[in-house]
Every structure is written in structure tokens, then in C-alpha cells.
Design a protein around this motif. Structure first.
Motif, short mmCIF file in Angstrom:
data_model
loop_
_atom_site.label_atom_id
_atom_site.label_comp_id
_atom_site.label_asym_id
_atom_site.label_seq_id
_atom_site.Cartn_x
_atom_site.Cartn_y
_atom_site.Cartn_z
N VAL A 44 15.83 14.83 15.82
CA VAL A 44 14.65 13.96 15.83
C VAL A 44 13.46 14.70 16.46
N GLY A 45 13.70 15.35 17.59
CA GLY A 45 12.63 16.07 18.28
C GLY A 45 12.04 17.17 17.43
N ARG A 46 12.89 17.92 16.74
CA ARG A 46 12.38 19.00 15.90
C ARG A 46 11.63 18.47 14.69
N ALA A 47 12.10 17.34 14.14
CA ALA A 47 11.37 16.73 13.03
C ALA A 47 9.99 16.25 13.49
N LEU A 48 9.93 15.62 14.66
CA LEU A 48 8.65 15.18 15.19
C LEU A 48 7.72 16.36 15.46
N PHE A 49 8.28 17.46 15.91
CA PHE A 49 7.49 18.67 16.12
C PHE A 49 6.87 19.13 14.80
N ASP A 50 7.68 19.15 13.74
CA ASP A 50 7.18 19.59 12.44
C ASP A 50 6.15 18.61 11.87
N LEU A 51 6.26 17.33 12.26
CA LEU A 51 5.30 16.32 11.80
C LEU A 51 4.03 16.31 12.65
N GLY A 52 3.99 17.12 13.70
CA GLY A 52 2.79 17.22 14.54
C GLY A 52 2.70 16.22 15.66
N ASP A 53 3.78 15.47 15.94
CA ASP A 53 3.78 14.52 17.04
C ASP A 53 4.30 15.25 18.28
N ASP A 54 3.41 15.97 18.92
CA ASP A 54 3.83 16.87 20.01
C ASP A 54 4.34 16.11 21.23
N THR A 55 3.74 14.97 21.54
CA THR A 55 4.17 14.22 22.72
C THR A 55 5.60 13.73 22.56
N ALA A 96 7.83 14.83 20.38
CA ALA A 96 8.72 15.98 20.22
C ALA A 96 9.12 16.55 21.58
N GLU A 97 8.14 16.67 22.47
CA GLU A 97 8.43 17.17 23.82
C GLU A 97 9.43 16.27 24.52
N ARG A 98 9.23 14.97 24.42
CA ARG A 98 10.13 14.02 25.09
C ARG A 98 11.57 14.15 24.58
N GLU A 99 11.74 14.13 23.27
CA GLU A 99 13.07 14.18 22.68
C GLU A 99 13.76 15.51 22.96
N LEU A 100 13.03 16.59 22.84
CA LEU A 100 13.65 17.91 23.01
C LEU A 100 13.99 18.19 24.47
N LEU A 101 13.13 17.78 25.39
CA LEU A 101 13.47 17.97 26.80
C LEU A 101 14.69 17.15 27.19
N ALA A 102 14.81 15.95 26.63
CA ALA A 102 16.00 15.14 26.90
C ALA A 102 17.26 15.83 26.38
N ASP A 151 20.82 27.10 21.48
CA ASP A 151 20.11 25.89 21.08
C ASP A 151 19.03 25.55 22.11
N ARG A 152 19.37 25.63 23.38
CA ARG A 152 18.36 25.32 24.40
C ARG A 152 17.16 26.25 24.29
N ALA A 153 17.41 27.52 23.98
CA ALA A 153 16.31 28.47 23.85
C ALA A 153 15.39 28.10 22.68
N THR A 154 15.99 27.74 21.54
CA THR A 154 15.16 27.39 20.39
C THR A 154 14.41 26.08 20.63
N TRP A 155 15.05 25.15 21.32
CA TRP A 155 14.37 23.88 21.61
C TRP A 155 13.23 24.10 22.61
N LEU A 156 13.48 24.92 23.63
CA LEU A 156 12.45 25.16 24.64
C LEU A 156 11.26 25.93 24.06
N GLY A 157 11.50 26.78 23.07
CA GLY A 157 10.39 27.46 22.41
C GLY A 157 9.45 26.45 21.77
N ARG A 158 10.02 25.43 21.13
CA ARG A 158 9.20 24.37 20.53
C ARG A 158 8.54 23.51 21.61
#
Length: 296
Positions: free
Chosen positions: A190-201, A203-209, A221-228
Motif C-alpha cells: 500500500v505504501g509503495r503504491a501511494l508513493f507511486d501515486l504521489g501521496d507522499d504523506t 506513503a511515508e506513514r505506511e512505509l515507516l510502519a 526490504d527495509r532498505a528499499t522502503w527507506l529509500g522511498r
């Protein structure tokens, strides 16, 4: 046969912990060994089915490892081998998984129409008597593909279906290779999809969780998520937070993980950070990343 299955399970764990860069050759050798047994060995039908399943998973893993290290032509060939192996035994859930990995490679290399078509095939096949966890996985990947083409409505509907089927999953009805599909991984999708859709706020919330939920596990995985996360934070104007997340990604990639893909997400952050080049925070991060990862 049990030893071969255990070897494949070990390779999966090695990929989770260290990335695919160092694994391609080992997996190629594993695949050749299994293929030799299939071609020259003598075995009962049940053992033959397990051998074909092992060949399919070894080839799928080799394709993923090749993709993770930037060897895309090799990845495609391994995925085709995996599909041929799984077709020999008619294992629909495993076939859905392989097609999903082909779709991931497609959208990651800019072939967005191919990606949505592959994910449509995967979800259609998953609906034909596969466990809920497999359907959840297929719909989550479809959501990612449709986010890549900017179709927010279809992407979010697919991700909602992923959550629905995840809630229906039961212990004991999931294939061994689907061990990684859980609430944290769906949240990360979900977080990565939101990132690709431009919803940065969001995306940050979902990926940090998702990063927090993983603890010390799954460093690639953590490295690729943290890059986003770093890029999303920077786009929101949070320079200090972005550089802090970027440092965490750098440390994982430098100390634990061999993943060209992971480095690629960090490079995107570095490129966008260039606009802040006069900032001491940005300069400190770029110097740190250059030392730890090597300058381009």
C-alpha cells in the motif's frame, strides 16, 4: 528430496537477508542440479512432482535474484524456465506467484502495459481455487501495477481486495513460499503504491510502519522502503528527516545487502537532494553516502 526442499528454503532466507547479488550463480547451479536429476534420475511420480516444484522455485528465485542485481535479460529467462516447470505439474498458486514476479519486473523496467496485463492474468488465475493468501498477494501486486500507470481508483480497489483476502487466510492453508505475505508486507505494498501515486504523506506513514514492524529482519526490504521514505519526506520539505531515513538505507545497503535495486531507490533520493546542495545537511548526507557506498 527433503534436502533439496531445505536448500531452496535456505536460499529464500539468504535472499531475504542479503539480497540477490551474490546468489544468482548459486541458484543457477542449484537449478542445473535439479534439472539433471529430472532428466537422468529414476523416481516415482510423487517425487517427480516435488522435483518440478523445486525446479520452478529455484528458477523463480534465480530470476528474482538476477532482477534484484540488475540483470534483467537473465531474470526473464529464469522466469520462463520457472513457468515451464510449474506447467508440468499444474501448480496454479505457484504459477500465479511467478507471473506476479514477471509483472514486478515489467513495471520496474517501464513496461507498464505489460505489467498490468500480467497482473490481470495473475488475479484471474488466483481466483480459481487458490488459497486466500495467494489471492491477497496477487491483488496487492495488481494494485502496485495500476498505481504505476496512475490509475488510482483501480489501484486502491485492488489493494482493498488484498486486505480482504489476507483477513480470510488461515494457518496451514498457505504454500511454503508464501511465508512472507502478511499484514506488514501488504501495508508496504500500500505504501509503495501511494508513493507511486504521489501521496507522499500517506506513503511515508505506511512505509515507516512497515519498517518498524520488521524489526531487524528483511534488511533488503527495509532498505528499499527507506529509500522511498527519504524521497517522500524530502518532497514534503522535510530535509532533515529525509536525510536521516536516507542514512538508515545507506547503512543497510553498505553493511548487509547486495541489491542494485536498493541502491537505485537511494540514487533517486540523491538526485532530488541535489536541489538542496547548498544545505549543510544535504552535503553531509551526500558525503556520507559516497564514502559508504562508493561514488558513482
Amino acid at each position: 528430496m527433503d534436502q533439496i526442499d531445505q536448500l531452496i528454503a535456505t536460499r529464500r532466507q539468504m535472499d531475504d537477508e542479503h539480497g540477490g547479488g551474490a546468489l544468482v550463480d548459486a541458484l543457477h547451479a542449484d537449478l542445473q542440479y535439479i534439472a539433471s536429476i529430472l532428466k537422468h534420475g529414476s523416481y516415482r511420480e510423487q517425487v517427480g512432482r516435488r522435483l518440478y516444484a523445486a525446479a520452478a522455485e529455484a528458477a523463480r528465485l534465480a530470476g528474482w535474484a538476477a532482477f534484484d542485481s540488475g540483470r534483467h535479460a537473465a531474470a526473464q529467462q529464469y522466469y520462463l524456465v520457472a513457468l515451464r516447470s510449474v506447467a508440468a505439474i499444474g501448480d496454479r498458486p505457484m504459477g500465479v506467484n511467478i507471473i506476479g514476479f514477471m509483472g514486478i519486473q515489467a513495471y520496474s523496467t517501464g513496461r507498464l502495459q505489460d505489467a498490468t496485463q500480467l497482473m490481470d492474468v495473475a488475479t484471474a488465475e488466483a481466483s480459481k481455487q487458490t488459497p486466500p493468501i495467494v489471492q491477497s498477494m496477487a491483488w496487492a501486486r495488481a494494485g502496485r501495477a495500476y498505481a504505476k500507470v496512475g490509475d488510482s481508483r483501480t489501484a486502491k480497489a485492488a489493494l482493498n481486495k488484498a486486505g480482504h483476502f489476507l483477513n480470510k487466510a488461515k494457518d496451514g492453508d498457505s504454500p511454503a513460499w508464501a511465508y512472507w505475505v502478511d499484514e506488514t508486507r501488504i501495508a508496504a505494498q500500500v505504501g509503495r503504491a501511494l508513493f507511486d501515486l504521489g501521496d507522499d504523506t500517506a506513503a511515508e506513514r505506511e512505509l515507516l510502519a512497515a519498517v518498524e514492524a520488521c524489526g531487524d529482519h528483511y534488511p533488503r526490504d527495509r532498505a528499499t522502503w527507506l529509500g522511498r521514505v527519504a524521497t517522500a519526506q524530502l518532497r514534503q520539505g522535510h530535509l532533515d528527516d529525509g536525510c536521516m531515513s536516507g542514512r538508515q538505507a545507506v547503512d543497510l545497503l553498505a553493511d548487509h545487502v547486495d541489491s542494485a535495486r536498493g541502491v537505485g531507490f537511494l540514487r533517486i533520493f540523491q538526485q532530488e537532494l541535489a536541489a538542496h546542495g547548498s544545505s549543510a545537511t544535504a552535503q553531509e548526507f551526500l558525503e556520507y553516502a559516497g564514502i559508504r557506498l562508493g561514488a558513482e
